[in-house]
Write a protein that holds these residues in place. Structure first.
Motif, short mmCIF file in Angstrom:
data_model
loop_
_atom_site.label_atom_id
_atom_site.label_comp_id
_atom_site.label_asym_id
_atom_site.label_seq_id
_atom_site.Cartn_x
_atom_site.Cartn_y
_atom_site.Cartn_z
N ILE A 1 20.52 25.89 1.49
CA ILE A 1 20.99 24.96 2.53
C ILE A 1 19.98 24.94 3.68
CG2 ILE A 1 22.87 24.36 4.11
CD1 ILE A 1 24.74 26.02 2.30
N GLY B 1 26.86 11.82 0.00
CA GLY B 1 25.74 12.02 -0.92
C GLY B 1 25.27 10.75 -1.60
N LEU C 1 24.30 27.71 -4.44
CA LEU C 1 23.85 27.49 -3.05
C LEU C 1 23.31 28.79 -2.46
CD1 LEU C 1 26.67 25.20 -1.57
CD2 LEU C 1 24.30 24.56 -2.05
N LEU D 1 21.08 19.31 5.29
CA LEU D 1 22.23 18.78 6.01
C LEU D 1 21.82 18.50 7.46
CD1 LEU D 1 25.10 21.18 4.82
CD2 LEU D 1 24.06 19.31 3.59
N GLN E 1 30.43 19.70 -3.53
CA GLN E 1 29.46 18.68 -3.95
C GLN E 1 28.04 19.24 -3.86
OE1 GLN E 1 28.83 15.22 -1.43
NE2 GLN E 1 28.48 13.92 -3.22
N CYS E 2 27.75 19.96 -2.79
CA CYS E 2 26.41 20.54 -2.62
C CYS E 2 26.13 21.53 -3.76
CB CYS E 2 26.29 21.23 -1.27
SG CYS E 2 26.37 20.07 0.12
N SER F 1 14.27 18.28 -2.29
CA SER F 1 15.55 18.39 -1.58
C SER F 1 16.12 17.00 -1.32
CB SER F 1 15.35 19.13 -0.25
OG SER F 1 14.51 18.40 0.60
N LEU G 1 25.99 14.56 3.30
CA LEU G 1 26.50 15.73 2.55
C LEU G 1 27.26 16.64 3.51
CD1 LEU G 1 23.23 16.45 0.57
CD2 LEU G 1 25.37 15.58 -0.40
N VAL H 1 19.73 21.38 -0.62
CA VAL H 1 20.44 20.32 0.11
C VAL H 1 20.05 20.44 1.58
CG1 VAL H 1 22.41 19.98 -1.45
CG2 VAL H 1 22.53 21.79 0.26
#
Ligand code: FMN
Length: 655
Positions: free
Chosen positions: A23, A283, A8, A326, A311-312, A301, A306, A324
């Motif tokens: 993110i 998700g 991430l 959000l 998990q991300c 993406s 989420l 990801v």
């Protein structure tokens, strides 16, 4: 310090810019614009707050490329209005100041433009244009968009992108999802044209491709263009994953990032899939992005439900998506990225997916969040002065409100003692751990606990605050966060051995044997608590009947959670509305249905979910003492966790 989520944390190049991590803040449109649709200082503070939490990009929600024909909500920023430029420029700078990329969504409501939206109102005298002529269920007539209008909207997309670039945005996001203009043209269900904009997928995509070319012409090579597209419309006759894979291949050479969402904003049942409700897996839409990523060579993406960093991380590490995005998780806690990169994951407030944010937008044209009292009030954070005189503060009750009050009062420099009469913190949230779809609510109680443990607050368990204890501790202030007690309606049989209060059930469900529960359960009261218990027990294969005196169930829910709750109830709960219970016997419940007929509903177990009431006895005893008394949360008026958290936060903050 080793980083727990290295994937991430990796930068990524989008077009000619570098995003600092994986993110992104998904577009979240606001409602509190000025009457002209300009960004206000409150709007700016909202986006800046998000950027300050460490995400790599913040995307503004829908900005409309052609105000007259395209507004999908009552008041929105219009990129064909030059007077938007000053506030647009400021909001871009607010985001960039924190090292995040400023992104902006270019949108048009198509057939819903200017006339109707679940979050808007019918507007008289407006004419709507969609791909084909149609009469909407709302009663509005939609005209087929003439070719000249298509050409002028293609230009409008280019001009809008130009305005965004001029205002300082680092990238643009062209919205082709969620049932708005391009989504409508793409859909064979909605596009019946016989010209070059209808028929084959290439033809249905032509308008969008022309708009993308125009945007590129205006912004120039390398300037990042993101596209938001569906991976599935989730409607019979609409487009599905295999169609969207083909579509993604058509656009990949023209764009720098593909964001894969799904569903529709304007169809109730789909809204709670586009914005996955708490009854769906976290998700649940990632597989759509994963499949599209396999088919194209540009970054992809994913988005939807989420909020779990692990998990991300897995999504990025395994290559299911490159980024990801959000939405609500960064409303619940904009500092999620910063906290995970600083290994402070335990302090992240998880999004509950309770729709308080979107529901409040409809109800009050503002934004609020159940677990983040700062959202919608970001400007207030700028005044956080230390108190003139530090006080000794006694908090009675370790539920969400009490914990939140103690955390804030301690942050202000007060000496705080929190007394909890049971042996653990969490109050009513503790019991959420027994319910799958409330896992995030339980997690939130653990977040508050973790935050509390990092303060100097002295916590006393198994300690009930009494006038005697107050005399001994001699606080300056007592904060009563003592919660509420159940309403027990005067129905004959209510005290029988087969009857439980909803709060007792929530507390003991884990320990209850199947024998205790029996097979048939009747729940009295179809408010949110009754509905959620019904869904939970139906999920355990009980035969559940919900009995409500009023004409509808879940009347106390926000409009979107109500849709989600309704869909779950439909799966297996028998619902009686307008029904009055007259007696509870050991074989079940008798009452009168809405036509006045006598009914008997057999039950092994009856649960009373008739609501809660505040109990003033503690406050009355304390008010006679020489101490300042503050009362918060359910102790004032029983409500949702939102109110307890909000009360606790501001009570502590303004002490
Ligand atoms: C308050 C709010 C406003 C939103 N506004 C927009 C918008 O303007 N444009 C858009 O494409 N999506 C919008 N969305 C949808 C989000 O971008 C996202 O796709 C959706 O919420 C699912 O992601 P999540 O589960 O992480 O929230 C909005 C969502 C929320 C919660």
């Amino acid at each position: 310090m080793s980083i727990k989520y290295p994937n991430l944390a990796k930068p990524i190049k989008i077009g000619n810019v570098v995003a600092k991590n994986r993110i992104f803040s998904a577009p979240t449109g606001l409602t509190g614009y000025s009457p002209e649709g300009h960004f206000t200082t409150d709007n700016r503070a909202y986006y800046e707050y998000k950027a300050s939490g460490g995400c790599a990009a913040v995307c503004l929600g829908e900005c409309i490329v052609h105000k007259e024909s395209g507004s999908s909500h009552n008041i929105q920023p219009a990129l064909d209005d030059i007077t938007l430029l000053p506030s647009l420029t400021l909001v871009a700078a607010d985001i960039k100041r924190h090292g995040a990329l400023a992104n902006i969504e270019l949108s048009h409501g198509g057939k819903y433009g200017g006339i109707v939206s679940v979050a808007g109102e019918l507007k008289e005298g407006k004419v709507a244009y969609g791909p084909s002529e149609e009469h909407l269920a709302s009663g509005e007539h939609v005209y087929e968009m003439p070719k000249e209008m298509i050409q002028s909207l293609v230009c409008a997309y280019g001009k809008a992108a130009g305005m965004a670039k001029r205002a300082g945005f680092d990238m643009v996001n062209v919205h082709a999802a969620h049932g708005w203009l391009f989504s409508q043209f793409l859909s064979p269900l909605q596009n019946h044209r016989t010209d070059e904009y209808g028929g084959s997928l290439e033809n249905r995509a032509r308008f969008f491709l022309e708009a993308l070319d125009e945007v590129r012409r205006v912004v120039g090579p390398g300037f990042p263009i993101e596209v938001r597209m569906n991976g599935d419309d989730f409607v019979a006759g609409g487009l599905h994953l295999e169609d969207y894979i083909e579509f993604a291949r058509l656009i990949e050479d023209k764009v720098d990032l593909i964001n894969v969402s799904c569903g529709s904003h304007e169809v109730e049942k789909l809204f709670v899939r586009t914005h996955p409700s708490m009854f769906l897996e976290h998700g649940c839409n990632v597989y759509l992005a994963e499949a599209i990523k396999k088919a194209v060579n540009v970054p992809v993406s994913c988005v939807g439900g989420l909020n779990d960093p692990a998990q991300c991380e897995e999504i990025i590490a395994s290559g299911r998506a490159d980024i990801v995005e959000l939405g609500r998780a960064l409303i619940a806690d904009p500092f999620l990225p910063q906290k995970i990169f600083e290994n402070r994951e335990d302090e992240i407030a998880p999004c509950l997916r309770c729709f308080e944010c979107l529901g409040h937008a409809v109800d009050a044209m503002g934004i609020r969040c159940s677990v983040n009292p700062v959202i919608g009030h970001e400007l207030d954070e700028k005044c956080f002065n230390p108190p003139a005189v530090p006080k000794k503060v006694l908090v009675a009750g370790g539920g969400p409100g009490g914990m939140q009050a103690a955390i804030m009062a301690s942050a202000r420099g007060h000496q705080v003692i929190l007394c909890e009469q049971s042996d653990s913190l969490g109050g009513a949230l503790k019991f959420a751990q027994n319910v799958d779809f409330k896992a995030d609510l339980y997690k939130f109680s653990q977040t508050l606990k973790a935050r509390l443990m990092k303060t100097n607050v002295q916590i006393r368990y198994n300690t009930k605050v009494t006038p005697e204890l107050i005399k001994v501790l001699a606080p300056d202030v007592v904060i009563a966060a003592t919660g509420a007690v159940p309403v027990i309606p005067p129905i004959p049989g209510i005290h029988g051995p087969n009857v439980f209060m909803a709060s007792e059930m929530e507390a003991n469900l884990d320990n209850m044997t199947q024998e205790h529960l029996g097979e048939a359960v009747v729940i009295l009261g179809g408010g949110l608590v009754g509905c959620e218990l019904a869904i939970q027990l139906a999920g355990q294969n009980k035969s559940v009947t919900l009995v409500e005196m009023r004409g509808e169930v879940a009347a106390d829910c926000n409009c979107f959670h109500k849709i989600a709750v309704g869909l779950e109830l439909e799966k297996g709960v028998r619902v009686f509305t307008d029904t009055k219970v007259v007696e509870i016997t050991d074989t079940g419940v008798t009452g009168k249905d809405k036509d006045g007929n006598d009914i008997h509903i057999p039950a092994d177990l009856v649960i009373c979910a008739a609501g809660m009431r505040s109990d003033p006895s503690f406050m009355e005893a304390v008010s006679a003492m020489d101490v300042r008394l503050l009362v918060i949360g359910d102790a004032v008026r029983p409500g949702k966790v939102t109110q307890a958290v909000f009360d606790g936060y501001y009570c502590g903050k303004y002490l």
